[in-house]
Design a protein around this motif. Structure first.
Motif, PDB file in Angstrom:
ATOM      1  N   TRP A 171     -23.655  28.761  27.749  1.00 34.83           N
ATOM      2  CA  TRP A 171     -23.312  29.424  29.018  1.00 34.83           C
ATOM      3  C   TRP A 171     -22.403  28.527  29.840  1.00 34.83           C
ATOM      4  N   GLY A 172     -22.736  27.256  29.942  1.00 35.18           N
ATOM      5  CA  GLY A 172     -21.915  26.329  30.713  1.00 35.18           C
ATOM      6  C   GLY A 172     -20.524  26.171  30.124  1.00 35.18           C
ATOM      7  N   LEU A 173     -20.430  26.128  28.795  1.00 30.03           N
ATOM      8  CA  LEU A 173     -19.127  25.992  28.146  1.00 30.03           C
ATOM      9  C   LEU A 173     -18.271  27.233  28.389  1.00 30.03           C
ATOM     10  N   ALA A 174     -18.868  28.415  28.273  1.00 31.13           N
ATOM     11  CA  ALA A 174     -18.121  29.652  28.517  1.00 31.13           C
ATOM     12  C   ALA A 174     -17.650  29.732  29.963  1.00 31.13           C
ATOM     13  N   ARG A 175     -18.501  29.323  30.911  1.00 35.20           N
ATOM     14  CA  ARG A 175     -18.120  29.351  32.323  1.00 35.20           C
ATOM     15  C   ARG A 175     -16.981  28.380  32.618  1.00 35.20           C
ATOM     16  N   ARG A 176     -17.014  27.231  32.000  1.00 38.65           N
ATOM     17  CA  ARG A 176     -15.935  26.252  32.212  1.00 38.65           C
ATOM     18  C   ARG A 176     -14.612  26.788  31.669  1.00 38.65           C
ATOM     19  N   ILE A 177     -14.645  27.402  30.499  1.00 39.23           N
ATOM     20  CA  ILE A 177     -13.424  27.950  29.913  1.00 39.23           C
ATOM     21  C   ILE A 177     -12.864  29.068  30.793  1.00 39.23           C
ATOM     22  N   THR A 178     -13.749  29.961  31.246  1.00 40.13           N
ATOM     23  CA  THR A 178     -13.310  31.075  32.090  1.00 40.13           C
ATOM     24  C   THR A 178     -12.743  30.577  33.413  1.00 40.13           C
ATOM     25  N   LEU A 179     -13.403  29.592  34.019  1.00 40.68           N
ATOM     26  CA  LEU A 179     -12.944  29.042  35.302  1.00 40.68           C
ATOM     27  C   LEU A 179     -11.576  28.391  35.171  1.00 40.68           C
ATOM     28  N   TYR A 180     -11.370  27.678  34.083  1.00 39.27           N
ATOM     29  CA  TYR A 180     -10.077  27.011  33.912  1.00 39.27           C
ATOM     30  C   TYR A 180      -8.960  28.026  33.646  1.00 39.27           C
ATOM     31  N   GLU A 181      -9.264  29.041  32.849  1.00 41.06           N
ATOM     32  CA  GLU A 181      -8.236  30.053  32.549  1.00 41.06           C
ATOM     33  C   GLU A 181      -7.879  30.869  33.782  1.00 41.06           C
ATOM     34  N   ALA A 182      -8.852  31.099  34.661  1.00 45.06           N
ATOM     35  CA  ALA A 182      -8.600  31.940  35.837  1.00 45.06           C
ATOM     36  C   ALA A 182      -8.034  31.150  37.007  1.00 45.06           C
ATOM     37  N   GLU A 183      -8.562  29.954  37.268  1.00 47.39           N
ATOM     38  CA  GLU A 183      -8.187  29.218  38.475  1.00 47.39           C
ATOM     39  C   GLU A 183      -7.650  27.814  38.202  1.00 47.39           C
ATOM     40  N   LYS A 184      -7.595  27.409  36.928  1.00 45.49           N
ATOM     41  CA  LYS A 184      -7.133  26.069  36.563  1.00 45.49           C
ATOM     42  C   LYS A 184      -7.975  24.990  37.239  1.00 45.49           C
ATOM     43  N   LYS A 185      -9.272  25.242  37.356  1.00 46.22           N
ATOM     44  CA  LYS A 185     -10.185  24.306  37.978  1.00 46.22           C
ATOM     45  C   LYS A 185     -11.260  23.873  36.994  1.00 46.22           C
ATOM     46  N   SER A 186     -11.907  22.767  37.306  1.00 47.40           N
ATOM     47  CA  SER A 186     -13.012  22.273  36.496  1.00 47.40           C
ATOM     48  C   SER A 186     -14.272  22.202  37.353  1.00 47.40           C
TER      49      SER A 186
END
Length: 366
Positions: free
Chosen positions: A34-49
């Motif tokens: 879950w954490g890995l998927a959220r990190r990938i989605t956050l970076y693709e959408a907002e370029k944030k970590s």
């Protein structure tokens, strides 16, 4: 001095405890994915970590509505999984900065990554260990624990559960080992050739059980997915892999302990094992002998027992250099196992000559 040392024992859980152990492992795996998927989605959408603390807070909010089943297990299981994910990302970005090839974090799979870590009130009472939310679980042997317990990592291998207790141990500063300096040349014909002429043979468990492994793998591939027979086949395959790994680890631990206790300095080449594994013809043989694990174990055991490990640059011409006169050949194909020095005429065994050159390097002769 203080060191971190792990003590690993096999658990003897009952049926209810096995179910609870599987729930903890599944929750830890879910939190990591879950954490890995959220990190990938956050970076693709907002370029944030983000980080482990922020993700743990977010997961705690979701537990009340979307994941209420997570309250059945210890809070440490998902929390430590998110910390592991955070560490994996830090290693990945550090590798990018240093130009090292560190893989991007991957999703964990059920049946392959069944483990979790717990912290807090962990006690060992006789032939049993007490873990948070899991209670008292029997062990198959009398534990020998020293130091303060920091954490407990529970993992499943095939049909068996193990606990690894990480402890902070205070040990006296080791006295320097008075043994000789030894150069070690690792290879495939012989696992290791020492500068004193000793040749160590590897058990090569993968090569020994390869025929049986292929037969079980083919048998497993023919089973219907989701069937009971496929689960039985997967269990038999996992048991064989565990046996192969145990044979290799037993050999490496005994060899590295003996070397660290008897040799004052151990000299070996800093081989690029990962790069050598890209060779399709040699990859399986290199993985079978375990060069990387051999070097890793020597690294911490030499510090424990008072000896020293010296790593020589991988491009040092240990095989091409005459250990008698110092003459360096321009080329020496891997197929050439013996050669005569054109300068002094001394006959050399390739591996033994390399080991003697590594020893000379430590003494400052090379």
């Amino acid at each position: 001095m203080k060191i971190n040392r792990a003590y690993r024992y096999e658990l003897k859980p009952n049926v209810a405890q096995r179910i609870l152990l599987a729930q903890h492992a599944g929750t830890a795996r879910f939190a990591y994915n879950w954490g890995l998927a959220r990190r990938i989605t956050l970076y693709e959408a907002e370029k944030k970590s983000t980080n482990a603390i922020a993700q743990h807070r977010e997961l705690n909010q979701l537990k009340q509505t979307e994941f209420p089943w997570m309250y059945e297990v210890s809070k440490c299981a998902p929390q430590e999984a998110l910390r592991d994910l955070d560490k994996a990302f830090k290693n990945f970005f550090r590798g990018l900065k240093l130009g090292q090839k560190v893989g991007f974090p991957r999703f964990k799979k059920k049946g392959q990554d069944d483990s979790f870590r717990l912290t807090g009130a962990i006690k060992v009472n006789g032939k049993a260990v007490q873990l948070p939310r899991l209670g008292v679980i029997r062990l198959k042997e009398e534990p020998w624990i020293r130091g303060r317990i920091l954490s407990a990592t529970v993992s499943r291998e095939a049909d068996r559960w193990f606990v690894s207790l990480a402890c902070e141990v205070e040990i006296p500063d080791p006295a320097p080992v008075l043994g000789p300096i030894v150069g070690i040349d690792v290879g495939l014909n012989h696992f290791a050739v020492l500068s004193d002429g000793t040749k160590v043979e590897a058990p090569k468990p993968l090569d020994k059980f390869l025929k049986r492994l292929r037969r079980l793998s083919k048998k497993h591939s023919r089973k219907q997915k989701g069937s009971t027979n496929r689960k039985k086949s997967a269990l038999a395959l996992a048991r064989l892999h565990r046996r192969i790994r145990n044979i290799r680890q037993d050999f490496l631990h005994k060899l590295t302990t003996n070397l660290a206790k008897t040799k004052s300095e151990i000299v070996m080449e800093d081989l690029n094992v990962r790069g050598m594994m890209r060779n399709g013809s040699l990859a399986r043989h290199i993985a079978d002998v375990g060069w990387g694990e051999f070097r890793r174990q020597l690294g911490y055991k030499t510090a424990w027992y008072g000896s020293k490990l010296t790593l020589v640059h991988r491009f040092y011409p240990s095989s091409k250099t005459c250990s008698a006169c110092g003459y360096v050949r321009e080329e020496l194909p891997l197929s050439v196992r013996e050669w005569d020095c054109p300068s002094c005429g001394v006959h050399h065994d390739r591996d033994h000559n390399a080991a003697k050159n590594l020893k000379n390097y430590a003494k400052g002769i090379a």
